[in-house]
Design a protein around this motif. Structure first.
Motif, PDB file in Angstrom:
ATOM      1  N   TRP A  68       1.504   1.614   6.359  1.00 16.86           N
ATOM      2  CA  TRP A  68       0.166   1.845   6.783  1.00 16.86           C
ATOM      3  C   TRP A  68       0.152   3.011   7.415  1.00 16.86           C
ATOM      4  CZ3 TRP A  68       3.499  -1.984   8.052  1.00 16.86           C
ATOM      5  CH2 TRP A  68       4.243  -1.865   9.202  1.00 16.86           C
ATOM      6  N   PRO A  69      -1.270   3.509   7.841  1.00 22.20           N
ATOM      7  CA  PRO A  69      -1.262   4.771   8.738  1.00 22.20           C
ATOM      8  C   PRO A  69      -0.294   4.901   9.816  1.00 22.20           C
ATOM      9  CG  PRO A  69      -3.415   4.210   7.771  1.00 22.20           C
ATOM     10  CD  PRO A  69      -2.364   2.888   7.666  1.00 22.20           C
ATOM     11  N   ALA A  70      -0.253   4.055  10.490  1.00 19.41           N
ATOM     12  CA  ALA A  70       0.420   4.026  11.752  1.00 19.41           C
ATOM     13  C   ALA A  70       2.015   4.087  11.496  1.00 19.41           C
ATOM     14  CB  ALA A  70       0.236   2.781  12.937  1.00 19.41           C
ATOM     15  N   ALA A  71       2.494   3.775  10.253  1.00 25.84           N
ATOM     16  CA  ALA A  71       4.162   3.963   9.731  1.00 25.84           C
ATOM     17  C   ALA A  71       4.381   5.204   9.948  1.00 25.84           C
ATOM     18  CB  ALA A  71       4.049   3.083   8.783  1.00 25.84           C
ATOM     19  N   ASP A 127       0.714   4.057  16.994  1.00 18.27           N
ATOM     20  CA  ASP A 127      -0.440   3.587  17.180  1.00 18.27           C
ATOM     21  C   ASP A 127      -0.629   2.149  17.549  1.00 18.27           C
ATOM     22  OD1 ASP A 127      -3.190   3.174  16.766  1.00 18.27           O
ATOM     23  OD2 ASP A 127      -3.424   4.450  14.971  1.00 18.27           O
ATOM     24  N   PRO A 128      -1.426   2.101  18.817  1.00 21.69           N
ATOM     25  CA  PRO A 128      -1.362   0.493  19.414  1.00 21.69           C
ATOM     26  C   PRO A 128      -2.250  -0.270  18.145  1.00 21.69           C
ATOM     27  CG  PRO A 128      -2.877   2.057  20.490  1.00 21.69           C
ATOM     28  CD  PRO A 128      -2.064   2.903  19.629  1.00 21.69           C
ATOM     29  N   ASP A 129      -3.072   0.443  17.369  1.00 23.02           N
ATOM     30  CA  ASP A 129      -3.655  -0.504  16.290  1.00 23.02           C
ATOM     31  C   ASP A 129      -2.937  -0.617  15.131  1.00 23.02           C
ATOM     32  OD1 ASP A 129      -6.065  -0.563  18.019  1.00 23.02           O
ATOM     33  OD2 ASP A 129      -6.661   1.266  17.276  1.00 23.02           O
ATOM     34  N   ALA A 130      -1.744  -0.297  15.149  1.00 26.24           N
ATOM     35  CA  ALA A 130      -0.971  -0.468  13.945  1.00 26.24           C
ATOM     36  C   ALA A 130      -0.845  -1.841  13.159  1.00 26.24           C
ATOM     37  CB  ALA A 130       0.600  -0.373  14.145  1.00 26.24           C
ATOM     38  N   TYR A 131      -0.740  -2.836  14.021  1.00 24.13           N
ATOM     39  CA  TYR A 131      -0.769  -4.490  13.351  1.00 24.13           C
ATOM     40  C   TYR A 131      -2.343  -4.563  12.745  1.00 24.13           C
ATOM     41  CZ  TYR A 131       3.654  -5.211  15.757  1.00 24.13           C
ATOM     42  OH  TYR A 131       5.028  -4.912  16.184  1.00 24.13           O
ATOM     43  N   GLU A 132      -3.163  -4.116  13.415  1.00 21.06           N
ATOM     44  CA  GLU A 132      -4.538  -4.399  13.006  1.00 21.06           C
ATOM     45  C   GLU A 132      -5.009  -3.721  11.805  1.00 21.06           C
ATOM     46  OE1 GLU A 132      -7.122  -6.706  14.114  1.00 21.06           O
ATOM     47  OE2 GLU A 132      -5.310  -6.964  15.408  1.00 21.06           O
ATOM     48  N   GLN A 133      -4.387  -2.428  11.453  1.00 23.56           N
ATOM     49  CA  GLN A 133      -4.382  -1.735  10.415  1.00 23.56           C
ATOM     50  C   GLN A 133      -3.604  -2.602   9.110  1.00 23.56           C
ATOM     51  OE1 GLN A 133      -2.367   2.052  10.917  1.00 23.56           O
ATOM     52  NE2 GLN A 133      -3.874   2.620  12.261  1.00 23.56           N
ATOM     53  N   THR A 192       0.864  -1.068  -0.069  1.00 22.75           N
ATOM     54  CA  THR A 192       0.153   0.045   0.063  1.00 22.75           C
ATOM     55  C   THR A 192       0.771   1.169  -0.260  1.00 22.75           C
ATOM     56  OG1 THR A 192      -1.707  -1.294   1.177  1.00 22.75           O
ATOM     57  CG2 THR A 192      -1.912   1.236   1.178  1.00 22.75           C
ATOM     58  N   GLN A 193       0.684   2.051  -1.013  1.00 27.84           N
ATOM     59  CA  GLN A 193       1.680   3.203  -1.145  1.00 27.84           C
ATOM     60  C   GLN A 193       0.818   4.597  -0.444  1.00 27.84           C
ATOM     61  OE1 GLN A 193       4.289   2.758  -3.095  1.00 27.84           O
ATOM     62  NE2 GLN A 193       5.241   4.841  -2.276  1.00 27.84           N
ATOM     63  N   PHE A 194       1.757   5.257   0.222  1.00 28.19           N
ATOM     64  CA  PHE A 194       1.056   6.450   0.926  1.00 28.19           C
ATOM     65  C   PHE A 194       2.061   7.648   0.687  1.00 28.19           C
ATOM     66  CE2 PHE A 194      -0.356   3.278   3.637  1.00 28.19           C
ATOM     67  CZ  PHE A 194      -1.707   3.796   3.987  1.00 28.19           C
TER      68      PHE A 194
END
Length: 505
Positions: free
Chosen positions: A309-312, A418-424, A182-184
């Protein structure tokens, strides 16, 4: 990998960090230039002799591990020595980690392999893995990884082992991470607020253009909104094409082309348009004028492009010294063979410590303390634990990229992440669509000379084209002509033949 396993791959929820240092994907296409080889033979002989002496004398062996990353801090060797105290205690070996700079990695690894310089472990990826296998430089670990390190073999999903196969064998340990891309794109929030930029609306070059022009106009001649260098070109530029795990950007198959037609990417309308945008930004002072010649950049980039991903964003902010980046997703998520082979560690066919090397990788993927050390540095110096599974960085100069090392499932998170990073990541994997060529990897056995020659040509032009320094209307025809003279059409024909046969099975 057989086609029947592809549905299993799509179900994987894997994790990794594509750090800002990977703006260039850890190098691009490679070719041996013949440089930096004068003393390699002597060094290789000395290192191999030392390894032999250590093995025969019963001393604790030191394994040489080549990887890529930023410029190490002055005390990096001391830090690795401290980490080695732990590996010696746990598995009876020490480490000598050698980092090749982002812009140097391609050539350095080529030179090591081509000159026979001694090493035990090497980070490899989809730009060089198949090439080094075909050159006979990497050990076939298909059986050894199961007998010597069963915990490692059982920890990594079977689908990843299949994705790492070449000619039906495994020559590297794949990193258990995100298997989709996924590219950001991201912009410094300071300038986003100052110029009222709607980051979420930016999805392509055309919608990025007004934003970077507004920043340029407001900040003045000496400010460059897009900062590039040889080690960080415009990451993700060829995302629309499956590179077939061949390591040559000028060839590919459009990710949604059901006919699976191999093309010269440099001749495609969308790629040419991208080159034109880069050139216009270069000419208008939006891209720094020395981008095509400098090998490393400075921190504080206003704009960036990276896979993650977003948390990165937390990692990208830390690496760049920026308080906050605002992100927009511009591509993906998608699965390709290259994303599966994007991060692996291989063992030299000449290593005197093959089992020990595998045990290092097993430790990396099963021991959280060792995993944290390699990812963050030395506890009390580079980081400290603030709670169970949460660390605080004390320094920002640990340049051994975590994504090159091992799994993230046993890795502590940073206190600002972000604690949800892996879920992202899992959500992106679940939403990923497959490239039409997923599962296929180009076998270059019959086209090694043509691949090497074409990589040499591409290396000649890529820095100018992917920084905008060259006018594509003038340079692209010359580059394509030289590529064809170097055997590009032969490569395309061979790739097409292999694809047709693979998907006919």
């Amino acid at each position: 990998m057989k086609k029947k396993t592809l549905s299993k791959i799509l179900a994987l929820g894997l994790v990794s960090v594509m750090t800002a240092g990977m703006l260039s994907g850890c190098g691009g296409d490679t070719a041996d230039t013949g440089a930096d080889t004068g003393s390699a033979g002597t060094e290789a002989a000395g290192e191999e002799a030392a390894a032999d002496d250590s093995a025969s004398s019963g001393e604790v062996p030191t394994l040489i591990w080549w990887t890529c990353g930023g410029t190490p801090a002055d005390d990096f060797e001391e830090s690795i020595a401290a980490i080695s105290d732990y590996t010696e205690e746990k598995i009876g070996v020490r480490l000598d980690v050698k980092i090749a700079g982002w812009s140097e990695y391609d050539q350095k690894m080529n030179n090591i392999v081509n000159t026979g310089e001694y090493f035990d472990l090497m980070f490899v990826n989809n730009t060089n893995y198949s090439k080094f296998v075909n050159l006979g430089a990497l050990e076939n670990i298909t059986d050894l990884v199961q007998t010597a390190t069963p915990d490692l073999y059982n920890f990594i999903p079977q689908e990843l082992w299949e994705g790492a196969q070449i000619h039906g064998n495994v020559y590297a340990v794949p990193t258990y991470k995100d298997s989709s891309l996924t590219q950001f794109w991201y912009l410094d929030d300071t300038y986003v607020q100052k110029y009222g930029i709607d980051v979420e609306s930016i999805k392509d070059y055309a919608t990025l253009d007004p934003a970077v022009r507004a920043i340029k106009e407001g900040e003045g001649d000496s400010f460059y909104p897009i900062k590039l260098h040889q080690g960080a070109l415009f990451n993700g530029f060829f995302n629309n094409y499956d590179g077939l795990a061949g390591g040559l950007q000028p060839i590919g198959v459009k990710i949604d082309d059901e006919t699976r037609t191999v093309v010269c990417t440099l001749e495609q309308e969308d790629i040419v348009e991208g080159f034109n945008w880069l050139h216009s930004w270069y000419m208008d002072g939006i891209i720094n004028p020395d981008a095509n010649v400098i090998t490393e950049g400075t921190k504080g980039s206003c704009f960036g492009t990276a896979q993650g991903w977003p948390a990165a964003a937390t990692t990208w902010q830390t690496n760049e010294g920026v308080e906050k980046y605002d992100l927009t997703q511009v591509f993906g998520p998608i699965y390709t063979t290259e994303t599966i082979q994007g991060s692996m560690n291989a063992i030299s066919v000449n290593s005197n410590y093959k089992e020990e090397a595998l045990k290092v990788l097993q430790l990396m993927n099963t021991d959280s303390k060792f995993r944290d050390m390699c990812a963050f540095g030395v506890e009390g110096d580079h980081f400290e634990y603030v709670s169970d599974g949460v660390v605080k960085r004390l320094r920002d100069d640990w340049t051994w990229p975590s994504y090159t090392q091992g799994t993230f499932f046993i890795l502590s998170v940073t206190d600002d992440s972000d604690p949800d990073a892996y879920e992202q990541v899992k959500a992106q994997n679940e939403a990923a669509t497959p490239s039409v060529c997923l599962g296929f990897a180009l076998d270059i056995s019959n086209i090694q000379n043509e691949m090497a020659n074409c990589n040499t040509v591409w290396d000649k032009y890529k820095y100018d084209l992917l920084t905008g320094a060259s006018d594509p209307n003038e340079v692209l025809p010359k580059c394509i002509e030289e590529l064809k003279a170097a055997g590009l059409d032969t490569i395309i024909a061979e790739a097409q033949k292999q694809i047709d046969e693979f998907f006919a099975e």
